[in-house]
Write an enzyme that holds these catalytic residues in place. Structure first.
Site, PDB file in Angstrom:
ATOM      1  N   GLU A 120       0.880  -1.180   0.000  1.00  0.00           N
ATOM      2  CA  GLU A 120       0.000   0.000   0.000  1.00  0.00           C
ATOM      3  C   GLU A 120       0.907   1.216   0.000  1.00  0.00           C
ATOM      4  OE1 GLU A 120      -3.209  -0.059  -0.253  1.00  0.00           O
ATOM      5  OE2 GLU A 120      -3.643  -2.166   0.146  1.00  0.00           O
TER       6      GLU A 120
ATOM      7  N   CYS B 161      -1.978   9.321   2.547  1.00  0.00           N
ATOM      8  CA  CYS B 161      -1.686   8.787   1.218  1.00  0.00           C
ATOM      9  C   CYS B 161      -2.711   9.216   0.173  1.00  0.00           C
ATOM     10  CB  CYS B 161      -1.577   7.271   1.266  1.00  0.00           C
ATOM     11  SG  CYS B 161      -2.980   6.516   2.080  1.00  0.00           S
TER      12      CYS B 161
HETATM   13  P1  NAP Z   1       8.432   4.809   4.755  1.00  0.00           P
HETATM   14  O1  NAP Z   1       9.574   5.706   4.995  1.00  0.00           O
HETATM   15  O2  NAP Z   1       8.390   4.023   3.506  1.00  0.00           O
HETATM   16  O3  NAP Z   1       8.361   3.856   6.031  1.00  0.00           O
HETATM   17  C1  NAP Z   1       7.338   2.904   6.173  1.00  0.00           C
HETATM   18  C2  NAP Z   1       7.868   1.751   7.003  1.00  0.00           C
HETATM   19  O4  NAP Z   1       8.895   1.071   6.282  1.00  0.00           O
HETATM   20  C3  NAP Z   1       8.491   2.178   8.323  1.00  0.00           C
HETATM   21  O5  NAP Z   1       8.189   1.217   9.308  1.00  0.00           O
HETATM   22  C4  NAP Z   1       9.972   2.168   8.003  1.00  0.00           C
HETATM   23  O6  NAP Z   1      10.810   1.974   9.127  1.00  0.00           O
HETATM   24  C5  NAP Z   1      10.052   0.962   7.090  1.00  0.00           C
HETATM   25  N1  NAP Z   1      11.225   0.933   6.231  1.00  0.00           N
HETATM   26  C6  NAP Z   1      12.086   1.929   5.910  1.00  0.00           C
HETATM   27  N2  NAP Z   1      13.042   1.478   5.068  1.00  0.00           N
HETATM   28  C7  NAP Z   1      12.784   0.165   4.870  1.00  0.00           C
HETATM   29  C8  NAP Z   1      13.392  -0.855   4.089  1.00  0.00           C
HETATM   30  N3  NAP Z   1      14.472  -0.622   3.332  1.00  0.00           N
HETATM   31  N4  NAP Z   1      12.823  -2.075   4.110  1.00  0.00           N
HETATM   32  C9  NAP Z   1      11.747  -2.347   4.844  1.00  0.00           C
HETATM   33  N5  NAP Z   1      11.125  -1.423   5.606  1.00  0.00           N
HETATM   34  C10 NAP Z   1      11.633  -0.182   5.607  1.00  0.00           C
HETATM   35  O7  NAP Z   1       7.044   5.610   4.822  1.00  0.00           O
HETATM   36  P2  NAP Z   1       6.536   6.659   5.899  1.00  0.00           P
HETATM   37  O8  NAP Z   1       7.286   7.936   5.719  1.00  0.00           O
HETATM   38  O9  NAP Z   1       6.466   6.057   7.249  1.00  0.00           O
HETATM   39  O10 NAP Z   1       5.037   6.828   5.389  1.00  0.00           O
HETATM   40  C11 NAP Z   1       4.698   7.652   4.343  1.00  0.00           C
HETATM   41  C12 NAP Z   1       4.429   6.904   3.065  1.00  0.00           C
HETATM   42  O11 NAP Z   1       3.469   5.883   3.292  1.00  0.00           O
HETATM   43  C13 NAP Z   1       3.823   7.806   2.023  1.00  0.00           C
HETATM   44  O12 NAP Z   1       4.385   7.532   0.770  1.00  0.00           O
HETATM   45  C14 NAP Z   1       2.352   7.440   2.056  1.00  0.00           C
HETATM   46  O13 NAP Z   1       1.630   7.717   0.897  1.00  0.00           O
HETATM   47  C15 NAP Z   1       2.442   5.970   2.309  1.00  0.00           C
HETATM   48  N6  NAP Z   1       1.168   5.465   2.831  1.00  0.00           N
HETATM   49  C16 NAP Z   1       0.387   4.670   2.024  1.00  0.00           C
HETATM   50  C17 NAP Z   1      -0.851   4.229   2.493  1.00  0.00           C
HETATM   51  C18 NAP Z   1      -1.742   3.341   1.682  1.00  0.00           C
HETATM   52  O14 NAP Z   1      -2.623   2.723   2.257  1.00  0.00           O
HETATM   53  N7  NAP Z   1      -1.560   3.240   0.384  1.00  0.00           N
HETATM   54  C19 NAP Z   1      -1.276   4.605   3.759  1.00  0.00           C
HETATM   55  C20 NAP Z   1      -0.453   5.417   4.526  1.00  0.00           C
HETATM   56  C21 NAP Z   1       0.779   5.838   4.059  1.00  0.00           C
HETATM   57  P3  NAP Z   1      11.583   3.234   9.764  1.00  0.00           P
HETATM   58  O15 NAP Z   1      10.527   4.155  10.246  1.00  0.00           O
HETATM   59  O16 NAP Z   1      12.384   2.592  10.842  1.00  0.00           O
HETATM   60  O17 NAP Z   1      12.418   3.816   8.675  1.00  0.00           O
END
Ligand code: NAP
Length: 475
Positions: free
Chosen positions: A248, A282
């Protein structure tokens, strides 16, 4: 100071290394958070696998009861849970209470789904020469699910993983976002009180990047469910091999406003959709395509309403917009706005910054290739763009590689259906903003916005295997 520990096999565990969790709005240190090692994650996965052997046999009634108890406990602790969101995510209280209500609904849908797992009978005698067999399908749990979640809806997006997983008898290793561990960890306590067996929910905190390989490629992990940014989602997908996966990801949601729309009636909704939780949603409304005949009055009213929003402390009930999740996000977004301005974009209101906040910003005179339009801003920025024909507006919406939800306002039925057919998106929302979501609808993007669906019933399908069973009635 509060110490946030790992939750493994029903017990809290300290780690040698910790990291400081800072409140996005005040910068105050909220907790020392455990940093799991790869060995911790391996133990968590092994424990979840062991528990799966008994949890998968728990009757559906009992699994549903646990989820119903979670609903009851969350209702009793609502205010406290919303305050966790305000402190660690800078989510204004009203929005936080809204998220808790939705989370409760999500667990309730999951409790109901636990009792509704059905298969179908296959008419075996429809195949030539087969006369003495019955055949049927059932859905079976997969085993250990690795769930990786983002900071922006740390209760409800965790619920979209835990709810369906437990409804069908999977166990979960959860890695919450580093900025929002407390919302996840309090759920360990709530699930324990609700009667979830130890080991069915393991929570490991620490850097996603460092723990990623173990979380997504350990041989005992049968399914990865990730919500977060596209860049990370893509990296995970490249690693997981034949495992099941749901992604997602982000978007730059658009709405089309046709000339038949009573603009004053939709204004509050559009402004709320663009700036709720400082645009860190998102399906935040990022692109508004308005028919040229109503562009001027729409933009004027939108700017006026935006300027009324109150920026402040998330714990203050009057606050509409609070801090960005991290000061780095403020710098990023400032550079995106500056970049657009250099290329001719106009800031109609907003565009002011402190170290931690960005005022709600309305941009006009933007071009499709500008970052504020074609990428996910994930910030309180919206662009308003005029168009002449519906075909042109649909083409502008579809120009983006990101495609989660899209919306159209129109009173003309045939135009609504044309948009529904022609817009490329996971969902088309007619007569509302694309930011609309309830938790039982199928939800998930197309193109670069995702892979697979959530919404409890759909997540249940993705978290189970379809098994076919047949019996020969005579020897
Ligand atoms: P993110 O930076 O991608 O982090 C999401 C999760 O992934 C965190 O737990 C993060 O851990 C972890 N992570 C980071 N690097 C990783 C890697 N290399 N491998 C595996 N996991 C890893 O996203 P965010 O800033 O928290 O959230 C914002 C994004 O989420 C936006 O793009 C938003 O659109 C998207 N989102 C999508 C939806 C949907 O339903 N489509 C809903 C909500 C949000 P750390 O925090 O420890 O880095």
């Amino acid at each position: 100071m509060k110490e946030a520990k790992l939750w493994i096999d029903g017990a809290w565990e300290s780690t040698a290394e910790t990291s400081e969790l800072k409140a996005p709005y005040t910068g105050e240190i909220l907790a020392k958070v455990a940093k799991a090692t790869v060995a911790d994650v391996e133990r968590a996965i092994e424990g979840a696998h062991k528990t799966f052997q008994s949890f998968k046999k728990m009757p559906a009634y009992e699994r549903a009861e646990i989820l119903y108890k979670v609903v009851t406990i969350m209702r009793e602790r609502k205010q406290e849970l919303a305050e966790i969101l305000a402190s660690e995510a800078a989510k204004p209280l009203a929005a936080g209470l809204g998220e808790i209500d939705r989370t409760i609904a999500t667990y309730q849908f999951a409790a109901e789904a636990a009792k509704q797992s059905t298969g179908e009978t296959i008419p075996m005698d429809a195949a030539p020469g087969v006369t003495d067999r019955i055949g049927y399908t059932k859905r079976v749990p997969l085993g250990v699910v690795s769930a990786i979640t983002p900071f922006n809806f740390p209760f409800n997006l965790v619920a979209h993983k835990l709810g369906p997983a437990f409804a069908v008898g999977n166990t979960v290793v959860l890695k919450p976002a580093s900025q929002t561990p407390l919302s996840a960890l309090v759920m360990a306590e709530i699930f324990k009180d609700a009667g979830l067996p130890d080991g069915a929910l393991q929570i490991v905190t620490g850097s996603g990047g460092e723990l990623s390989d173990t979380l997504v490629t350990h041989p005992l992990v049968k399914k990865v469910t990730f919500t977060g940014s596209g860049a990370v989602g893509l990296k995970i997908k490249e690693k997981i091999g034949l495992r099941k996966i749901t992604l997602e990801l982000g978007s730059n949601a658009a709405v089309i406003v046709e000339p038949s729309t009573p603009i004053e009636k939709i204004m509050a909704r559009c402004v709320g959709g663009a700036f709720g939780f400082a645009g860190q949603v998102c399906i935040s409304l990022q692109r508004i395509y308005v028919h040229a005949s109503i562009y001027e009055p729409f933009t004027k009213l939108f700017v006026e309403e935006t300027a009324k929003l109150v920026i402040g402390n998330p714990l203050d009930e009057k606050t509409d917009v609070s801090a960005m999740i991290h000061p780095d996000e403020v710098s990023r977004i400032k550079s995106w706005i500056d970049d657009a301005k250099r290329q001719g974009a106009i800031v109609a209101t907003g565009g002011e910054f402190t170290d931690r906040t960005c005022t709600p910003t309305v941009m006009t005179n933007v071009k499709p290739h500008m970052k504020v339009v074609c990428e996910e801003t994930f910030a309180p920025i919206v662009s308003i763009v005029p168009y002449d024909t519906l075909d042109e507006a649909i083409a502008l919406v579809n120009e983006s590689e990101l495609a989660l939800n899209a919306g159209i306002y129109t009173n003309v039925l045939t135009d609504a259906m044309k948009a529904a057919e022609e817009i490329e998106a996971g969902a088309v929302i007619i007569n509302d903003i694309p930011t609309f979501r309830v938790d039982n609808m199928p939800y998930g993007g197309v193109k670069m916005s995702g892979y697979g669906k959530e919404g409890i019933k759909y997540a249940v399908e993705e978290m189970t295997d379809l098994k076919f069973i047949t019996m020969k009635l005579n020897y």
